[in-house]
Write an enzyme that holds these catalytic residues in place. Structure first.
Site, PDB file in Angstrom:
ATOM      1  N   VAL A  61      -0.720 -12.723   9.363  1.00  0.00           N
ATOM      2  CA  VAL A  61       0.364 -13.176   9.005  1.00  0.00           C
ATOM      3  C   VAL A  61       1.589 -12.675  10.286  1.00  0.00           C
ATOM      4  O   VAL A  61       2.235 -13.630  10.668  1.00  0.00           O
ATOM      5  CB  VAL A  61       1.148 -12.104   7.599  1.00  0.00           C
ATOM      6  CG1 VAL A  61       2.273 -12.839   7.493  1.00  0.00           C
ATOM      7  CG2 VAL A  61       0.651 -12.524   6.699  1.00  0.00           C
ATOM      8  N   GLY A  62       1.234 -11.412  10.995  1.00  0.00           N
ATOM      9  CA  GLY A  62       1.647 -11.193  11.788  1.00  0.00           C
ATOM     10  C   GLY A  62       1.921 -12.139  13.293  1.00  0.00           C
ATOM     11  O   GLY A  62       2.678 -12.190  13.784  1.00  0.00           O
ATOM     12  N   GLY A  73       1.906  -5.573   7.934  1.00  0.00           N
ATOM     13  CA  GLY A  73       1.254  -6.115   7.283  1.00  0.00           C
ATOM     14  C   GLY A  73      -0.201  -6.588   7.694  1.00  0.00           C
ATOM     15  O   GLY A  73      -0.427  -6.421   8.350  1.00  0.00           O
ATOM     16  N   SER A  74      -0.678  -8.090   7.222  1.00  0.00           N
ATOM     17  CA  SER A  74      -1.815  -8.606   7.731  1.00  0.00           C
ATOM     18  C   SER A  74      -1.892  -8.727   9.501  1.00  0.00           C
ATOM     19  O   SER A  74      -0.647  -9.629  10.087  1.00  0.00           O
ATOM     20  CB  SER A  74      -2.501  -9.388   7.071  1.00  0.00           C
ATOM     21  OG  SER A  74      -2.272 -10.265   7.426  1.00  0.00           O
ATOM     22  N   GLU A 103       3.321  -4.436  12.332  1.00  0.00           N
ATOM     23  CA  GLU A 103       2.912  -2.953  12.520  1.00  0.00           C
ATOM     24  C   GLU A 103       1.563  -3.952  11.807  1.00  0.00           C
ATOM     25  O   GLU A 103       1.830  -4.484  10.256  1.00  0.00           O
ATOM     26  CB  GLU A 103       3.233  -1.666  12.021  1.00  0.00           C
ATOM     27  CG  GLU A 103       2.518  -0.667  11.748  1.00  0.00           C
ATOM     28  CD  GLU A 103       1.459  -0.972  10.604  1.00  0.00           C
ATOM     29  OE1 GLU A 103      -0.114  -0.660  11.521  1.00  0.00           O
ATOM     30  OE2 GLU A 103       0.410  -0.491  10.051  1.00  0.00           O
ATOM     31  N   GLU A 136     -10.923  -4.129  10.111  1.00  0.00           N
ATOM     32  CA  GLU A 136     -10.522  -4.166   8.876  1.00  0.00           C
ATOM     33  C   GLU A 136     -10.671  -3.643   7.230  1.00  0.00           C
ATOM     34  O   GLU A 136     -10.322  -5.376   6.706  1.00  0.00           O
ATOM     35  CB  GLU A 136      -8.783  -3.873   8.692  1.00  0.00           C
ATOM     36  CG  GLU A 136      -8.245  -2.877   8.005  1.00  0.00           C
ATOM     37  CD  GLU A 136      -6.788  -2.969   8.776  1.00  0.00           C
ATOM     38  OE1 GLU A 136      -6.055  -1.768   8.468  1.00  0.00           O
ATOM     39  OE2 GLU A 136      -6.491  -3.934   8.317  1.00  0.00           O
ATOM     40  N   CYS A 138      -3.034   2.016   6.731  1.00  0.00           N
ATOM     41  CA  CYS A 138      -3.592   0.577   7.756  1.00  0.00           C
ATOM     42  C   CYS A 138      -4.148   1.982   9.402  1.00  0.00           C
ATOM     43  O   CYS A 138      -4.682   1.098   9.723  1.00  0.00           O
ATOM     44  CB  CYS A 138      -1.995   0.687   8.543  1.00  0.00           C
ATOM     45  SG  CYS A 138      -0.551   1.680   8.717  1.00  0.00           S
ATOM     46  N   LYS A 145      11.588  -8.493   1.646  1.00  0.00           N
ATOM     47  CA  LYS A 145      11.356  -9.076   0.512  1.00  0.00           C
ATOM     48  C   LYS A 145      10.125  -7.805   0.500  1.00  0.00           C
ATOM     49  O   LYS A 145       8.862  -7.491   1.539  1.00  0.00           O
ATOM     50  CB  LYS A 145      11.094 -10.279   1.144  1.00  0.00           C
ATOM     51  CG  LYS A 145       9.444 -10.961   0.777  1.00  0.00           C
ATOM     52  CD  LYS A 145       9.281 -11.165  -0.491  1.00  0.00           C
ATOM     53  CE  LYS A 145       7.824 -12.192  -1.277  1.00  0.00           C
ATOM     54  NZ  LYS A 145       7.211 -11.146  -1.232  1.00  0.00           N
ATOM     55  N   GLN A 199      -7.937  -7.205  -3.823  1.00  0.00           N
ATOM     56  CA  GLN A 199      -8.842  -6.070  -3.118  1.00  0.00           C
ATOM     57  C   GLN A 199      -9.823  -6.170  -3.282  1.00  0.00           C
ATOM     58  O   GLN A 199     -11.063  -5.355  -2.122  1.00  0.00           O
ATOM     59  CB  GLN A 199      -7.140  -5.390  -2.849  1.00  0.00           C
ATOM     60  CG  GLN A 199      -7.721  -4.493  -1.543  1.00  0.00           C
ATOM     61  CD  GLN A 199      -7.561  -4.801   0.012  1.00  0.00           C
ATOM     62  OE1 GLN A 199      -6.475  -5.829  -0.027  1.00  0.00           O
ATOM     63  NE2 GLN A 199      -8.248  -3.992   0.638  1.00  0.00           N
ATOM     64  N   GLU A 213       8.472   2.226  15.536  1.00  0.00           N
ATOM     65  CA  GLU A 213       9.572   2.833  14.549  1.00  0.00           C
ATOM     66  C   GLU A 213       9.259   4.192  14.363  1.00  0.00           C
ATOM     67  O   GLU A 213       9.054   4.227  15.024  1.00  0.00           O
ATOM     68  CB  GLU A 213       8.521   1.946  12.859  1.00  0.00           C
ATOM     69  CG  GLU A 213       8.131   0.276  12.551  1.00  0.00           C
ATOM     70  CD  GLU A 213       7.895   0.120  11.503  1.00  0.00           C
ATOM     71  OE1 GLU A 213       8.290   0.378  10.541  1.00  0.00           O
ATOM     72  OE2 GLU A 213       6.636  -0.045  11.148  1.00  0.00           O
ATOM     73  N   ASN A 259       0.828  -0.926  -0.258  1.00  0.00           N
ATOM     74  CA  ASN A 259      -0.240  -0.254  -0.067  1.00  0.00           C
ATOM     75  C   ASN A 259       0.898   1.411  -0.097  1.00  0.00           C
ATOM     76  O   ASN A 259       0.241   2.184  -0.357  1.00  0.00           O
ATOM     77  CB  ASN A 259      -0.841   0.035   1.212  1.00  0.00           C
ATOM     78  CG  ASN A 259      -0.388  -0.145   2.241  1.00  0.00           C
ATOM     79  OD1 ASN A 259       0.218  -0.847   2.605  1.00  0.00           O
ATOM     80  ND2 ASN A 259      -1.019   0.935   3.627  1.00  0.00           N
TER      81      ASN A 259
END
Length: 493
Positions: free
Chosen positions: A242-243, A238-239, A260, A394, A294, A185, A341, A473, A162
């Site tokens: 996955v996080g 990311g999501s 994040e 989300e 986000c 990546k 999406q 961050e 994004n």
């Protein structure tokens, strides 16, 4: 929605340039195509599909380059980041066009993101001149007591689609500036932008192996990326699902982790607010970048006495947005980034119909199988059950859920009733309520009388609850994550 013009960006063949390993751009046996979100029939590039074996080679290259890069003078590392910022600005229009081709962001927003990425590089270049430790008074008058910050080592950066330039810049720049080497990546959809940014950093003077880039499927590479013995720290945006998997893998591997993971960001509008300005800010926060941020505003709680007036002002502004060709300078809202999406957002809009939600504006979307682009109309919903997925999950599209609440306390309770905790806004003229909001809202980013989006590079960024690993961050937080601190007790011989 506006009709699409005939003009389309030219396709670019990049199949042999997808991987950067050990300072060499390498061809791949397998490639994958990417298509313009505004013109799905137009292939904008073919990119190398990295394999697990490529991941191993990238980590070996990063580990091999790590000692020399860590011992490079901080000022020299900073000079490279400064040159990269200048080179990116020289290629600004190319970068903006590339970003728009990757994910459909309106060209003005894309240009602004490229400028922001250059500013991030420049900030972290200057940050290399900051102190790398502190001295402390000791109970022993003969003792010199101090700390020293050292690079973590080899960092893996996994970045989303994004913000194809800004988010990679705010991970790569501090990682490299602090003396680490990186295996990066990028998201598949952001491959073109990633290659451009890597080229800029390489041309600025990064030594071979300092930055290694692997394009391709994140799902296919995830196990190899998080299990390599050379890996010392992982930063991911990311999501949540996955996080969470990465959180478990990092705990098993005993590496530093920075996550994040998104948000469901509220805006609270009180009756004493400047309502026209609040409507401007909420519209920007929710609809620009097609809502694919986000930090995008997705829930709006309005005090009862102001609800009707604010709703009217908001709808006027949403209706005035120019939706269409992202390459046109007049466009405010482009397409969603991908067919996937569009399918996701359209599922939520269908859910609104099933739940008999009031659609105040929009609610329409393009045919996912068609060639007219991945467009969805900016949408405002009302009368939504607080337990609905429209409020809880989300959506990552240009969708606002508007709700009327009795007062500030009710708005605050509703705002905090979520698993997420990234960003929130309050619109009011009451400084006391603003301070109460800052203390009691359960988010890492707090905005008063401005949209929920936006982050400056010199202050910490991150969320609470499911939105973050609590490793911030940017700013001093970035230096803290990308370095390890040693405490040194020194007694003269």
């Amino acid at each position: 929605m506006t009709s699409m013009p005939d003009a389309q960006p030219a396709a670019t063949e990049l199949g042999a340039s997808g991987l950067l390993i050990g300072g060499i751009w390498q061809a791949c046996e397998e490639t994958f195509p990417r298509f313009d979100p505004a013109h799905p029939g137009n292939c904008t590039g073919r990119y190398g599909a990295a394999t697990a074996a490529d991941v191993v080679r990238a980590y070996e290259a990063a580990a091999g380059a790590a000692p020399a890069w860590a011992s490079t003078a901080a000022s020299a590392r900073g000079e490279i980041l400064l040159r990269a910022a200048a080179l990116l600005e020289e290629r600004l229009e190319e970068a903006a066009q590339r970003l728009t081709a990757d994910m459909g962001k309106a060209i003005r927003d894309a240009r602004g993101e490229a400028q922001r990425a250059a500013a991030i590089l420049r900030y972290h270049a200057a940050d290399t001149a900051q102190p790398i430790g502190e001295t402390y008074a000791s109970a022993d008058s003969e003792l010199l007591l101090m700390t020293i910050s050292e690079p973590v080592g080899v960092v893996c950066a996994i970045t989303p689609w994004n913000f194809p330039l800004a988010i990679p810049a705010w991970k790569l720049a501090p990682a490299l500036g602090c003396g680490n080497t990186v295996v990066w990546k990028p998201a598949e959809a952001a491959s073109g932008s990633a290659i451009l940014l890597a080229e800029v950093l390489e041309q600025a003077g990064l030594p071979p192996g300092t930055l290694n880039v692997l394009t391709g499927s994140g799902a296919a590479l995830s196990e190899a990326l998080v299990s390599d013995p050379h890996l010392n720290a992982l930063t991911f945006t990311g999501s949540v699902p996955v996080g969470e998997r990465l959180r478990l893998a990092a705990a098993s591997a005993k590496i530093k982790l920075q996550l994040e993971l998104g948000g469901k960001n509220p805006a609270l509008v009180l009756a004493d607010a400047e309502l026209a300005a609040a409507a401007d800010q909420v519209t920007r926060g929710a609809m620009l970048s097609t809502g694919q941020r986000c930090t995008a505003t997705s829930r709006v709680y309005v005090e009862a006495d102001a609800y009707e007036e604010f709703a009217e002002l908001l709808l006027e502004r949403v209706a005035a947005l120019q939706v269409g060709d992202p390459y046109a300078e007049t466009t405010d809202v482009g397409p969603l980034a991908s067919r996937e999406q569009l399918l996701t957002v359209s599922r939520y809009l269908r859910l609104a119909g099933e739940e008999s939600v009031e659609v105040l504006h929009g609610g329409t979307f393009a045919d996912p199988e068609g060639e007219e682009g991945y467009y969805v109309a900016p949408t405002v919903l009302a009368g939504v059950d607080p337990e609905s997925a429209l409020v809880r999950e989300e959506i990552f599209g240009p969708v606002i859920v508007l709700a009327q609440v009795a007062d500030f306390e009710a708005a605050l309770d509703a705002a905090n009733a979520t698993e997420f905790g990234l960003s929130a806004s309050l619109f009011t003229r009451d400084i006391g309520r603003a301070l109460t909001f800052a203390r009691r809202i359960q988010t890492g980013q707090v905005h008063v009388n401005r949209e929920t989006t936006g982050a400056e590079p010199h202050v910490p960024f991150g969320g609470m609850k499911a939105s973050s690993s609590l490793q911030r961050e940017q700013g001093k937080a970035a230096r803290s994550f990308f370095t390890n601190s040693k405490t040194v007790y020194l007694r003269p011989a």
